[in-house]
Design a protein around this motif. Structure first.
Motif, PDB file in Angstrom:
ATOM      1  N   ASP A  76       0.830  -1.209   0.000  1.00  0.00           N
ATOM      2  CA  ASP A  76       0.000   0.000   0.000  1.00  0.00           C
ATOM      3  C   ASP A  76       0.867   1.263   0.000  1.00  0.00           C
ATOM      4  OD1 ASP A  76      -2.318  -1.462  -0.039  1.00  0.00           O
ATOM      5  OD2 ASP A  76      -2.562  -1.469   2.153  1.00  0.00           O
ATOM      6  N   LEU A  77       1.947   1.251   0.775  1.00  0.00           N
ATOM      7  CA  LEU A  77       2.826   2.415   0.811  1.00  0.00           C
ATOM      8  C   LEU A  77       3.474   2.675  -0.549  1.00  0.00           C
ATOM      9  CD1 LEU A  77       4.551   1.882   4.278  1.00  0.00           C
ATOM     10  CD2 LEU A  77       2.882   3.652   3.673  1.00  0.00           C
ATOM     11  N   ARG A  78       3.871   1.606  -1.233  1.00  0.00           N
ATOM     12  CA  ARG A  78       4.460   1.769  -2.561  1.00  0.00           C
ATOM     13  C   ARG A  78       3.432   2.311  -3.555  1.00  0.00           C
ATOM     14  NH1 ARG A  78       7.826  -3.956  -2.604  1.00  0.00           N
ATOM     15  NH2 ARG A  78       9.563  -3.238  -1.282  1.00  0.00           N
ATOM     16  N   SER A  79       2.186   1.830  -3.450  1.00  0.00           N
ATOM     17  CA  SER A  79       1.127   2.333  -4.339  1.00  0.00           C
ATOM     18  C   SER A  79       0.863   3.814  -4.071  1.00  0.00           C
ATOM     19  CB  SER A  79      -0.152   1.518  -4.137  1.00  0.00           C
ATOM     20  OG  SER A  79       0.062   0.159  -4.481  1.00  0.00           O
ATOM     21  N   ALA A  80       0.867   4.201  -2.813  1.00  0.00           N
ATOM     22  CA  ALA A  80       0.644   5.603  -2.468  1.00  0.00           C
ATOM     23  C   ALA A  80       1.791   6.466  -2.998  1.00  0.00           C
ATOM     24  CB  ALA A  80       0.515   5.756  -0.954  1.00  0.00           C
TER      25      ALA A  80
ATOM     26  N   LYS B 157      -7.092   5.766  -1.809  1.00  0.00           N
ATOM     27  CA  LYS B 157      -7.371   4.333  -1.770  1.00  0.00           C
ATOM     28  C   LYS B 157      -6.226   3.552  -1.141  1.00  0.00           C
ATOM     29  CE  LYS B 157      -8.499   0.406  -4.749  1.00  0.00           C
ATOM     30  NZ  LYS B 157      -8.739  -0.048  -6.137  1.00  0.00           N
ATOM     31  N   ALA B 158      -4.994   3.952  -1.464  1.00  0.00           N
ATOM     32  CA  ALA B 158      -3.833   3.220  -0.939  1.00  0.00           C
ATOM     33  C   ALA B 158      -3.501   3.621   0.494  1.00  0.00           C
ATOM     34  CB  ALA B 158      -2.618   3.452  -1.836  1.00  0.00           C
ATOM     35  N   TYR B 159      -3.544   4.934   0.777  1.00  0.00           N
ATOM     36  CA  TYR B 159      -3.030   5.395   2.072  1.00  0.00           C
ATOM     37  C   TYR B 159      -4.079   5.335   3.182  1.00  0.00           C
ATOM     38  CZ  TYR B 159      -0.385   8.137   5.423  1.00  0.00           C
ATOM     39  OH  TYR B 159       0.276   8.548   6.546  1.00  0.00           O
ATOM     40  N   ASP B 160      -5.395   5.380   2.811  1.00  0.00           N
ATOM     41  CA  ASP B 160      -6.414   5.338   3.850  1.00  0.00           C
ATOM     42  C   ASP B 160      -6.428   4.014   4.598  1.00  0.00           C
ATOM     43  OD1 ASP B 160      -7.090   7.868   3.243  1.00  0.00           O
ATOM     44  OD2 ASP B 160      -8.921   7.383   2.119  1.00  0.00           O
ATOM     45  N   SER B 161      -5.874   2.964   3.939  1.00  0.00           N
ATOM     46  CA  SER B 161      -5.830   1.664   4.611  1.00  0.00           C
ATOM     47  C   SER B 161      -4.616   1.512   5.523  1.00  0.00           C
ATOM     48  CB  SER B 161      -5.811   0.542   3.569  1.00  0.00           C
ATOM     49  OG  SER B 161      -4.644   0.633   2.757  1.00  0.00           O
ATOM     50  N   VAL B 162      -3.709   2.506   5.502  1.00  0.00           N
ATOM     51  CA  VAL B 162      -2.509   2.444   6.346  1.00  0.00           C
ATOM     52  C   VAL B 162      -2.887   2.883   7.758  1.00  0.00           C
ATOM     53  CG1 VAL B 162      -0.198   3.395   6.724  1.00  0.00           C
ATOM     54  CG2 VAL B 162      -0.997   2.874   4.403  1.00  0.00           C
TER      55      VAL B 162
END
Length: 348
Positions: free
Chosen positions: A300-304, A332-337
């Motif tokens: 997810d961090l890489r996608s963000a 979408k990517a960072y909200d799940s972190v």
């Protein structure tokens, strides 16, 4: 040749005209000088002092010759000889000057190289070896890395040995140099000395390049591996080294086998130092049972990061549609972190 004849030779040798005229001038000058000498002797002056006084009264040889040359002209051969002698003197003086500078320059280069080798060996190399031994473990570098570092380590150890024995090497070189200065009488002695100094400077230069290359190249190769290495894998590698080492120490201690403890204690020290100095070691050990979650979070961090880069390009191009799409990907990517519970007040 006495002073009087030497004086007459200097005065008459450059005068032009027939030889008979030069002889006549020479005899006339001799007669005048003899008369002056006899007058001084008659006054009670010693003959040597009388000759010196008469020559002084007549003036310098160069001055008198110039006056006669102005009247009777120059002899071409004498002028050529004088010019040749003057050129030779100036050439020899310049040769001595440049030769001296070459010797001094080579000695300065040798001193600087010796200083660099000694300072690097004494001040830098121990710290470098400590860092390579304790902090730069690269378990995934492969056999090529291990072979390369073994070769560079051998080079550094050899140079370290040379520096340790530098005093004896300097004494040996000094003895050879003294024998050279004492025994060699060749007209090429200066060139031989320059060749020897140049050879010493070249050898020291090669040693310096080898030392710096042996220290810099592993550093350049290790840094990308350290930066790209996943902390979990480094932690797993060191714990796999540490656990057997501790077990071996316990076994050797039970048998009071002090010799058998040397290898395990060095391995244990290297592994525990790596773990204690590695900031990600403790979190990686805590998260070791939740590997899938860690991998998903890293993805997810890489996608963000990729989405933020896309948003940056859209901002440069003033493209609202691309920017909006990129922002949706960021959310979408960072909200799940998971968010940290506390925020640092200063930059780490």
């Amino acid at each position: 040749m006495d002073k009087l004849e030497h004086y007459l030779e200097q005065v008459c040798r450059g005068i032009g005209g027939p030889r008979a005229m030069r002889q006549h001038l020479r005899e006339e000058l001799r007669q005048h000088l003899n008369d002056a000498i006899e007058d001084h002797v008659a006054q009670g002056m010693p003959r040597d002092e009388a000759i010196a006084r008469a020559l002084e009264d007549f003036g310098g040889a160069d001055q008198l010759r110039s006056e006669l040359e102005a009247t009777h002209g120059h002899r071409v051969m004498t002028v050529m000889i004088d010019k040749a002698v003057d050129w030779k003197e100036r050439t020899m003086k310049a040769k001595w000057l440049w030769s001296t500078w070459a010797h001094v320059a080579l000695l300065m280069v040798i001193v600087v190289e010796l200083f660099c080798l000694t300072a690097t060996t004494v001040l830098v190399l121990p710290k470098y070896n400590e860092i390579m031994r304790d902090l730069w473990s690269t378990p995934d570098a492969g056999p090529d890395w291990n072979t390369f570092t073994a070769h560079t380590g051998a080079i550094l150890n050899a140079i370290h040995s040379l520096v340790d024995n530098g005093l004896w090497i300097a004494i040996g070189v000094a003895i050879v140099w003294i024998l050279f200065e004492w025994r060699v009488r060749s007209e090429n002695k200066s060139f031989m000395r320059l060749s020897a100094l140049g050879t010493i400077a070249t050898l020291l230069g090669v040693l310096s390049v080898m030392m710096f290359a042996a220290m810099i190249l592993p550093t350049v190769m290790a840094v990308p591996n350290m930066r790209q290495e996943l902390p979990e894998r480094v932690v797993a590698y060191n714990t796999q080294r540490l656990n057997p080492a501790i077990a071996s120490l316990d076994s050797a201690m039970a048998q009071q086998d002090w010799q058998a403890m040397n290898g395990p204690i060095m391995t244990a020290r290297s592994a525990i130092n790596e773990l204690s100095h590695m900031g990600a070691a403790a979190p990686s050990i805590v998260a070791s049972s939740q590997g899938p979650k860690v991998d998903a979070l890293r993805s997810d961090l890489r996608s963000a990061a990729a989405a933020i880069h896309e948003a940056e390009l859209a901002l440069i191009d003033r493209d609202a549609a691309r920017f909006s799409a990129a922002m949706q990907r960021i959310h979408k990517a960072y909200d799940s972190v998971p968010q940290t519970t506390t925020a640092p007040t200063t930059r780490p």
